[in-house]
Design an enzyme around this catalytic site. Structure first.
Site, PDB file in Angstrom:
ATOM      1  N   LYS A   9       0.763  -1.226  -0.380  1.00  0.00           N
ATOM      2  CA  LYS A   9       0.033  -0.088   0.144  1.00  0.00           C
ATOM      3  C   LYS A   9       0.355   0.995  -0.429  1.00  0.00           C
ATOM      4  O   LYS A   9       0.681   1.845  -1.212  1.00  0.00           O
ATOM      5  CB  LYS A   9      -0.801  -0.372   1.430  1.00  0.00           C
ATOM      6  CG  LYS A   9      -1.708   1.758   1.869  1.00  0.00           C
ATOM      7  CD  LYS A   9      -2.647   1.606   2.172  1.00  0.00           C
ATOM      8  CE  LYS A   9      -1.590   1.906   3.882  1.00  0.00           C
ATOM      9  NZ  LYS A   9      -1.737   3.181   4.438  1.00  0.00           N
ATOM     10  N   ASN A  10       2.217   0.620   1.028  1.00  0.00           N
ATOM     11  CA  ASN A  10       2.941   2.679   1.433  1.00  0.00           C
ATOM     12  C   ASN A  10       3.771   2.700  -0.015  1.00  0.00           C
ATOM     13  O   ASN A  10       3.775   3.930  -0.219  1.00  0.00           O
ATOM     14  CB  ASN A  10       3.257   2.470   2.501  1.00  0.00           C
ATOM     15  CG  ASN A  10       2.845   2.750   3.437  1.00  0.00           C
ATOM     16  OD1 ASN A  10       1.072   3.251   3.534  1.00  0.00           O
ATOM     17  ND2 ASN A  10       2.830   2.759   4.786  1.00  0.00           N
TER      18      ASN A  10
ATOM     19  N   ARG B   4      -5.109   9.864   4.326  1.00  0.00           N
ATOM     20  CA  ARG B   4      -3.803  11.050   4.280  1.00  0.00           C
ATOM     21  C   ARG B   4      -2.808  11.106   4.189  1.00  0.00           C
ATOM     22  O   ARG B   4      -2.732  12.537   3.697  1.00  0.00           O
ATOM     23  CB  ARG B   4      -2.825  11.489   6.046  1.00  0.00           C
ATOM     24  CG  ARG B   4      -4.012  11.173   7.788  1.00  0.00           C
ATOM     25  CD  ARG B   4      -2.475  11.387   8.429  1.00  0.00           C
ATOM     26  NE  ARG B   4      -2.088  12.615   8.631  1.00  0.00           N
ATOM     27  CZ  ARG B   4      -0.415  12.697   8.328  1.00  0.00           C
ATOM     28  NH1 ARG B   4       0.206  11.757   7.833  1.00  0.00           N
ATOM     29  NH2 ARG B   4      -0.688  14.021   8.612  1.00  0.00           N
TER      30      ARG B   4
ATOM     31  N   CYS C 204      -5.654  12.359  12.881  1.00  0.00           N
ATOM     32  CA  CYS C 204      -6.441  11.575  12.509  1.00  0.00           C
ATOM     33  C   CYS C 204      -6.316  10.795  14.020  1.00  0.00           C
ATOM     34  O   CYS C 204      -5.893  10.676  14.887  1.00  0.00           O
ATOM     35  CB  CYS C 204      -4.475  11.290  12.385  1.00  0.00           C
ATOM     36  SG  CYS C 204      -3.984  10.009  12.425  1.00  0.00           S
TER      37      CYS C 204
ATOM     38  N   ARG D 225       0.126  14.174  13.626  1.00  0.00           N
ATOM     39  CA  ARG D 225       0.665  13.922  12.424  1.00  0.00           C
ATOM     40  C   ARG D 225       0.425  15.071  11.240  1.00  0.00           C
ATOM     41  O   ARG D 225      -0.069  15.174  10.849  1.00  0.00           O
ATOM     42  CB  ARG D 225      -0.493  12.390  12.413  1.00  0.00           C
ATOM     43  CG  ARG D 225       0.050  11.802  12.395  1.00  0.00           C
ATOM     44  CD  ARG D 225      -0.415  10.282  11.697  1.00  0.00           C
ATOM     45  NE  ARG D 225       0.142   9.065  10.386  1.00  0.00           N
ATOM     46  CZ  ARG D 225       0.222   8.624   9.510  1.00  0.00           C
ATOM     47  NH1 ARG D 225      -1.097   8.000  10.461  1.00  0.00           N
ATOM     48  NH2 ARG D 225       0.816   8.272   9.105  1.00  0.00           N
TER      49      ARG D 225
ATOM     50  N   ASP E 155       4.226   0.521  11.936  1.00  0.00           N
ATOM     51  CA  ASP E 155       3.193   0.004  11.449  1.00  0.00           C
ATOM     52  C   ASP E 155       2.820  -1.775  12.160  1.00  0.00           C
ATOM     53  O   ASP E 155       1.998  -2.235  11.159  1.00  0.00           O
ATOM     54  CB  ASP E 155       3.133   0.268  10.025  1.00  0.00           C
ATOM     55  CG  ASP E 155       2.856   1.001   9.442  1.00  0.00           C
ATOM     56  OD1 ASP E 155       2.398   2.043  10.440  1.00  0.00           O
ATOM     57  OD2 ASP E 155       2.653   1.693   7.954  1.00  0.00           O
TER      58      ASP E 155
ATOM     59  N   ARG F 207      -8.553  -0.874   4.180  1.00  0.00           N
ATOM     60  CA  ARG F 207      -8.394   0.433   3.857  1.00  0.00           C
ATOM     61  C   ARG F 207      -6.615  -0.671   3.070  1.00  0.00           C
ATOM     62  O   ARG F 207      -5.713   0.510   1.971  1.00  0.00           O
ATOM     63  CB  ARG F 207      -7.421   1.027   4.788  1.00  0.00           C
ATOM     64  CG  ARG F 207      -8.040   2.446   5.025  1.00  0.00           C
ATOM     65  CD  ARG F 207      -7.928   3.285   5.372  1.00  0.00           C
ATOM     66  NE  ARG F 207      -6.635   3.331   5.268  1.00  0.00           N
ATOM     67  CZ  ARG F 207      -5.935   4.209   6.009  1.00  0.00           C
ATOM     68  NH1 ARG F 207      -6.411   3.848   7.402  1.00  0.00           N
ATOM     69  NH2 ARG F 207      -4.748   4.558   5.904  1.00  0.00           N
TER      70      ARG F 207
HETATM   71  C1  UD1 Z   1       4.144   6.808   6.416  1.00  0.00           C
HETATM   72  C2  UD1 Z   1       3.771   5.405   6.443  1.00  0.00           C
HETATM   73  C3  UD1 Z   1       2.629   5.159   7.670  1.00  0.00           C
HETATM   74  C4  UD1 Z   1       3.673   4.925   8.373  1.00  0.00           C
HETATM   75  C5  UD1 Z   1       4.574   5.684   8.792  1.00  0.00           C
HETATM   76  C6  UD1 Z   1       6.288   6.123   9.768  1.00  0.00           C
HETATM   77  C7  UD1 Z   1       2.903   6.133   4.117  1.00  0.00           C
HETATM   78  C8  UD1 Z   1       0.967   5.719   3.471  1.00  0.00           C
HETATM   79  N1  UD1 Z   1       1.738   5.878   5.855  1.00  0.00           N
HETATM   80  O1  UD1 Z   1       2.927   7.803   7.370  1.00  0.00           O
HETATM   81  O2  UD1 Z   1       1.885   3.940   7.275  1.00  0.00           O
HETATM   82  O3  UD1 Z   1       3.057   4.845  10.130  1.00  0.00           O
HETATM   83  O4  UD1 Z   1       5.424   6.992   7.755  1.00  0.00           O
HETATM   84  O5  UD1 Z   1       6.514   4.866   9.019  1.00  0.00           O
HETATM   85  O6  UD1 Z   1       4.018   5.680   3.731  1.00  0.00           O
HETATM   86  N2  UD1 Z   1       6.119  14.341  11.359  1.00  0.00           N
HETATM   87  C9  UD1 Z   1       6.072  15.414  11.379  1.00  0.00           C
HETATM   88  N3  UD1 Z   1       5.850  16.781  10.587  1.00  0.00           N
HETATM   89  C10 UD1 Z   1       5.753  16.168   8.900  1.00  0.00           C
HETATM   90  C11 UD1 Z   1       6.229  14.949   8.912  1.00  0.00           C
HETATM   91  C12 UD1 Z   1       6.276  14.480   9.903  1.00  0.00           C
HETATM   92  O7  UD1 Z   1       6.475  16.007  12.488  1.00  0.00           O
HETATM   93  O8  UD1 Z   1       5.136  17.157   8.399  1.00  0.00           O
HETATM   94  C13 UD1 Z   1       6.477  13.349  12.114  1.00  0.00           C
HETATM   95  C14 UD1 Z   1       4.939  12.838  12.407  1.00  0.00           C
HETATM   96  O9  UD1 Z   1       4.526  13.040  13.465  1.00  0.00           O
HETATM   97  C15 UD1 Z   1       6.016  10.982  13.079  1.00  0.00           C
HETATM   98  C16 UD1 Z   1       6.938  11.270  12.020  1.00  0.00           C
HETATM   99  O10 UD1 Z   1       7.721  12.332  12.048  1.00  0.00           O
HETATM  100  O11 UD1 Z   1       6.127  11.464  14.013  1.00  0.00           O
HETATM  101  C17 UD1 Z   1       6.993  10.391  10.596  1.00  0.00           C
HETATM  102  O12 UD1 Z   1       6.056  10.505  10.164  1.00  0.00           O
HETATM  103  P1  UD1 Z   1       5.999  10.058   8.521  1.00  0.00           P
HETATM  104  O13 UD1 Z   1       7.281   9.284   8.607  1.00  0.00           O
HETATM  105  O14 UD1 Z   1       6.028  11.541   7.858  1.00  0.00           O
HETATM  106  O15 UD1 Z   1       4.745   9.874   8.651  1.00  0.00           O
HETATM  107  P2  UD1 Z   1       3.895   9.274   7.040  1.00  0.00           P
HETATM  108  O16 UD1 Z   1       4.319   9.916   6.158  1.00  0.00           O
HETATM  109  O17 UD1 Z   1       2.634  10.319   7.109  1.00  0.00           O
END
Ligand code: UD1
Length: 420
Positions: free
Chosen positions: A22-23, A93, A117, A122, A306, A399
């Site tokens: 998925k990701n 998201r 979320c 997030r 995950d 999902r």
């Molecule tokens: C992606 C995955 C999700 C997985 C996560 C962590 C997809 C579609 N989703 O989510 O399944 O659980 O990686 O492996 O690929 N953060 C901030 N600001 C930002 C972005 C992130 O503070 O702008 C923080 C988040 O709150 C979290 C950390 O960074 O604590 C990592 O998050 P991130 O890797 O961005 O997660 P996603 O990309 O949303």
């Protein structure tokens, strides 16, 4: 709405085949927006989230076709709308992944903010700050980000405080058509990012540093449509391995990448399971008692957040052992705990740690799915539990798990999906 009814306590035997990730599929589908022509994507999983992002692309004017064999085609020649609506973004998201490619190719985009979320705040501040450094002017109004490129998108040095997966993907997709060089430091190294880098390189992008935390992107003036494949889903793989650990049995998981699960395989061996790795398969056998292990979630190649809920279900089944599970990525990712308690687990949450005392097994009960991976942990507990477990609100599972009930039935589980 459907529920799953699982009659547990039956060991699992046979073979199971893993679907595309998925990701990885989501950023690959978003990347088709970068170039006109007919893109072909293979091994696309049949999931609610992949359907959502297809609908999002269609809402921009793209032509998307999906076939039962996982082949998707996208033609993004005639993009007439550059707005990702709240109705679509609120259900997923990862819709924010269209921001980078739309800005790169069209110089503007309007994307609804994802909002709250189930697993924490997030934010997307890293994505937005990086885009601003690349010359994007942002306005936040009425729940939307209005993004316009001032002049030309410019390559820039980017540093992520925390390696963000979708943040890295969004900036990669913006940088490939920017003027000049973008250097992303502390980039996410998840295999899904590597899958996107490969697709972008095939499209003609100039990217160095695949699978490392330092990505160098030299912008090019145009990209071409390509034929790409989605990597197998390491989280789906891990979920089935843990399920066999919990229910017992001997299962070979095919069409997966054992090298994408270094931390999980290490933990499962430490927990007493026999794991045999092939090139594209993993055999898991439980032939002794389960042992407690401690787990800390970390960015790749650390233990994936995950799979945190799923391993917790396994640890709750040891015979009196004590396991500490520490969640470092998301601040509110223990929603499965309350439901696992209903099935007989002994777990205490203290801030970002869960202290799990094994109770030797679960007993079936009615529980509710709360988010995608929490739901997977309930399925695992239910497969191991004595008696019948009913899991309601399983739309979360749809999902992220392609044909979950069918795949489990094929290895001997008694699982039925029925209306609530
Ligand atoms: C992606 C995955 C999700 C997985 C996560 C962590 C997809 C579609 N989703 O989510 O399944 O659980 O990686 O492996 O690929 N953060 C901030 N600001 C930002 C972005 C992130 O503070 O702008 C923080 C988040 O709150 C979290 C950390 O960074 O604590 C990592 O998050 P991130 O890797 O961005 O997660 P996603 O990309 O949303």
């Amino acid at each position: 709405m459907d529920k799953l009814v699982i009659e547990g306590g039956r060991p699992l035997f046979g073979e199971i085949s893993i679907s595309g990730a998925k990701n990885a599929a989501l950023p690959l589908i978003a990347a088709t927006l970068l170039a006109p022509g007919l893109h072909t994507l293979r091994n696309v999983p049949n999931l609610r989230d992949t359907r959502t992002i297809s609908r999002l692309l269609e809402s921009f004017g793209a032509c998307v076709t999906s076939a039962a064999d996982g082949v998707m085609t996208v033609n993004a020649d005639n993009i007439t709308n550059l707005e990702a609506s709240y109705e679509l973004v609120k259900t997923m998201r990862a819709s924010v992944l269209v921001l980078g490619p739309l800005l790169a190719r069209f110089g503007r985009a309007r994307v609804s903010l994802p909002g709250g979320c189930a697993i924490g705040a997030r934010p997307i501040d890293f994505h937005l700050q990086a885009l601003q450094k690349m010359g994007v002017r942002l306005e936040l109004a009425a729940g939307y980000v209005d993004a316009v490129v001032d002049g030309t998108l410019q390559g820039a040095p980017i540093f992520f405080d925390i390696p963000s997966v979708t943040g890295t993907e969004n900036i990669l997709m913006a940088a490939v058509l920017a003027k000049g060089t973008t250097i992303i430091k502390n980039a996410a190294r998840e295999p899904e990012v590597g899958n996107l880098v490969e697709m972008l390189q095939a499209m003609g992008a100039d990217i160095e540093g695949k699978d490392s935390d330092l990505l160098t992107v030299r912008g090019v003036s145009r990209l071409k449509a390509v034929d790409s494949s989605v990597i197998p889903d390491r989280i789906e793989t891990g979920t089935y391995l843990i399920a066999v650990g919990a229910a017992g049995g001997d299962v070979t998981v095919n069409n997966c990448r054992p090298n994408h699960l270094p931390s999980l395989l290490h933990k499962l061996r430490s927990a007493g399971l026999t794991i045999e790795e092939g090139d594209t398969s993993i055999r898991v056998v439980r032939n002794g008692p389960l042992k407690s292990v401690d787990v800390q979630t970390r960015p790749y190649p650390g233990f994936p957040t995950d799979l945190q809920a799923q391993i917790m279900a396994l640890m709750a089944m040891t015979d009196g052992g004590l396991s500490v599970i520490h969640e470092t990525i998301f601040e509110n990712r223990f929603m499965h705990v309350a439901e696992l308690l209903r099935l007989g687990a002994n777990i205490r949450v203290d801030g970002r740690s869960a202290i799990v005392k094994g109770t030797g097994g679960f007993t079936g009960a009615k529980v509710m799915a709360t988010d995608l991976r929490a739901s997977a942990s309930l399925v695992i507990a239910a497969l191991a539990a004595k008696g019948v477990t009913e899991i309601s609100r399983i739309y979360h599972l749809e999902r992220g798990y392609d044909n979950l009930a069918g795949k489990l039935r094929a290895i001997g589980a008694r699982v039925q999906q029925m209306p609530e």
